[in-house]
Enzyme design. Structure first.
Site, PDB file in Angstrom:
ATOM      1  N   VAL A   1       0.835  -1.205   0.000  1.00  0.00           N
ATOM      2  CA  VAL A   1       0.000   0.000   0.000  1.00  0.00           C
ATOM      3  C   VAL A   1       0.867   1.251   0.000  1.00  0.00           C
ATOM      4  O   VAL A   1       0.546   2.237  -0.668  1.00  0.00           O
ATOM      5  CB  VAL A   1      -0.974  -0.007   1.199  1.00  0.00           C
TER       6      VAL A   1
ATOM      7  N   ARG B   1     -10.939   2.381  13.372  1.00  0.00           N
ATOM      8  CA  ARG B   1     -12.130   2.464  12.519  1.00  0.00           C
ATOM      9  C   ARG B   1     -13.439   2.582  13.280  1.00  0.00           C
ATOM     10  O   ARG B   1     -14.340   3.296  12.862  1.00  0.00           O
ATOM     11  CB  ARG B   1     -12.188   1.251  11.579  1.00  0.00           C
TER      12      ARG B   1
ATOM     13  N   CYS C   1     -10.925  -2.719   2.791  1.00  0.00           N
ATOM     14  CA  CYS C   1     -11.043  -2.690   1.326  1.00  0.00           C
ATOM     15  C   CYS C   1     -12.369  -3.265   0.829  1.00  0.00           C
ATOM     16  O   CYS C   1     -12.990  -2.713  -0.091  1.00  0.00           O
ATOM     17  CB  CYS C   1      -9.873  -3.424   0.689  1.00  0.00           C
TER      18      CYS C   1
ATOM     19  N   SER D   1      -3.488 -10.194  -2.834  1.00  0.00           N
ATOM     20  CA  SER D   1      -2.899  -8.917  -2.438  1.00  0.00           C
ATOM     21  C   SER D   1      -3.440  -8.398  -1.117  1.00  0.00           C
ATOM     22  O   SER D   1      -2.793  -7.593  -0.454  1.00  0.00           O
ATOM     23  CB  SER D   1      -3.145  -7.869  -3.526  1.00  0.00           C
TER      24      SER D   1
ATOM     25  N   ARG E   1     -10.969 -16.166   0.252  1.00  0.00           N
ATOM     26  CA  ARG E   1      -9.722 -15.858  -0.448  1.00  0.00           C
ATOM     27  C   ARG E   1      -9.648 -16.697  -1.729  1.00  0.00           C
ATOM     28  O   ARG E   1      -9.849 -17.917  -1.691  1.00  0.00           O
ATOM     29  CB  ARG E   1      -8.512 -16.182   0.431  1.00  0.00           C
TER      30      ARG E   1
ATOM     31  N   HIS F   1     -10.373  -7.425  -5.771  1.00  0.00           N
ATOM     32  CA  HIS F   1     -11.411  -8.174  -5.066  1.00  0.00           C
ATOM     33  C   HIS F   1     -12.700  -8.133  -5.878  1.00  0.00           C
ATOM     34  O   HIS F   1     -12.963  -7.183  -6.630  1.00  0.00           O
ATOM     35  CB  HIS F   1     -11.698  -7.550  -3.699  1.00  0.00           C
TER      36      HIS F   1
END
Length: 339
Positions: free
Chosen positions: A12, A98, A128, A158, A233, A240
């Site tokens: 990132v 968050r 994400c 990723s 996954r 994604h």
């Protein structure tokens, strides 16, 4: 404007460098920070070589206007006070803050104005999978209030970091060579496989990743909408994908939602089944937007609509979303800081 990136050597962090350059973000000085392992590395940004400094509890953030942090939740918690004590705005990509009531959780297409109220000078970047979903859900919410969402995510390697992206390559090679595949970054072999677990399980049987989608959606969209998620996954590399079933208060037609996507912020419609046109992760690496297709009425619910979406989780799901938050603060006059 003086900008800092914490975790500059990670996937990132490297994406931050690309996005800031791509979008011609106004930077007078860029400072890079990393761990003991990455300190001393050098990266070129806009023709200038910059050396990664060791992240320490000192005054290195004095004069910094905005700090993009992506070095893990533990690091964010430990260094938040150090980063913000001289007034820098910390836009954090970890899960550390968050759900804190005094930290805004922001996706600019949904709730950009929340970034203006930040008592601790911290703004959280959502997970994400949540980011890409709520960008699409906001277009639907604008037509009719969403009551329930069921979502299955198909998440690329990723999402577990740069090293995890390399593991499937090696596993495919090993399997095709008749060797025993090396398993390190995931619980099981990812090549030729899907793994129905992302993050650890909680007491209710859902993983932490799935609960992030439940909790973060409510906070971002200021909604009572209930979200039930299954996160999986898969052996794609960067993007994604998600299958979404949404129930609204009033029926929404396919055509209504397709039009809302066409006109929505950060969205692109790819939806022509007759021509086999629909979003796929293979074709949307390095793209800014969330791509939506397979829009249908839910056959099990007259007020339901279902759709498929794809987005680059390193870009829109992480670095780009954070940079867009900073761009909004510039637009509103909050950056650069008044010094």
């Amino acid at each position: 404007m003086k900008v800092a990136i914490v975790g500059a050597s990670g996937a990132v962090g490297q994406e931050f460098l690309r996005v800031l350059d791509e979008r011609n973000f106004p930077i007078d000085e860029l400072v890079l920070f990393g761990s003991q392992r990455s300190a001393g590395r050098k990266y070129t940004f806009r023709g200038k070589e910059i050396e990664v400094k060791l992240l320490q509890h000192n005054d290195d953030f004095k004069g910094v206007d905005v700090a993009f942090t992506s070095a893990g939740g533990g690091t964010s918690k430990e260094f938040a006070e150090t980063i913000t004590k001289h007034g820098a705005i910390m836009i954090d990509n970890s899960s550390a803050f968050r759900m804190d009531e005094d930290v805004p959780l922001v996706v600019p297409e949904c709730n950009a104005e929340d970034a203006l109220a930040r008592p601790r000078n911290i703004i959280a970047n959502p997970n994400c999978t949540t980011i890409m979903m709520v960008v699409a859900l906001q277009a639907l919410e604008n037509i009719s209030h969403i009551k329930k969402v069921h979502v299955s995510s198909y998440q690329a390697a990723s999402g577990a970091g740069a090293a995890a992206m390399a593991e499937p390559y090696e596993q495919y090679r090993q399997v095709l060579a008749g060797e025993k595949p090396t398993v390190d970054k995931f619980a099981y072999q990812l090549a030729f496989n899907v793994i129905p677990q992302i993050d650890v399980f909680t007491e209710n049987g859902y993983t932490k990743e799935e609960m992030k989608m439940y909790n973060e959606t409510k906070k971002i969209m200021h909604t009572d909408c209930a979200v039930s998620a299954m996160c999986v996954r898969v052996p794609s590399l960067r993007c994604h994908s998600e299958s979404v079933w949404a129930e609204t208060e009033e029926p929404v037609s396919v055509e209504q939602f397709q039009e809302a996507i066409r006109n929505g912020k950060g969205l692109q419609l790819e939806d022509n089944p007759a021509e086999k046109v629909y979003p796929m992760p293979l074709f949307h690496e390095n793209c800014d937007d969330v791509f939506v297709g397979r829009v249908r009425k839910d056959l099990a619910n007259p007020n339901g609509i279902t759709f498929w979406l794809v987005s680059d989780q390193i870009k829109k799901g992480a670095a780009l979303n954070a940079v867009q938050i900073a761009e909004y603060l510039i637009e509103k006059g909050d950056l650069p800081l008044k010094k």
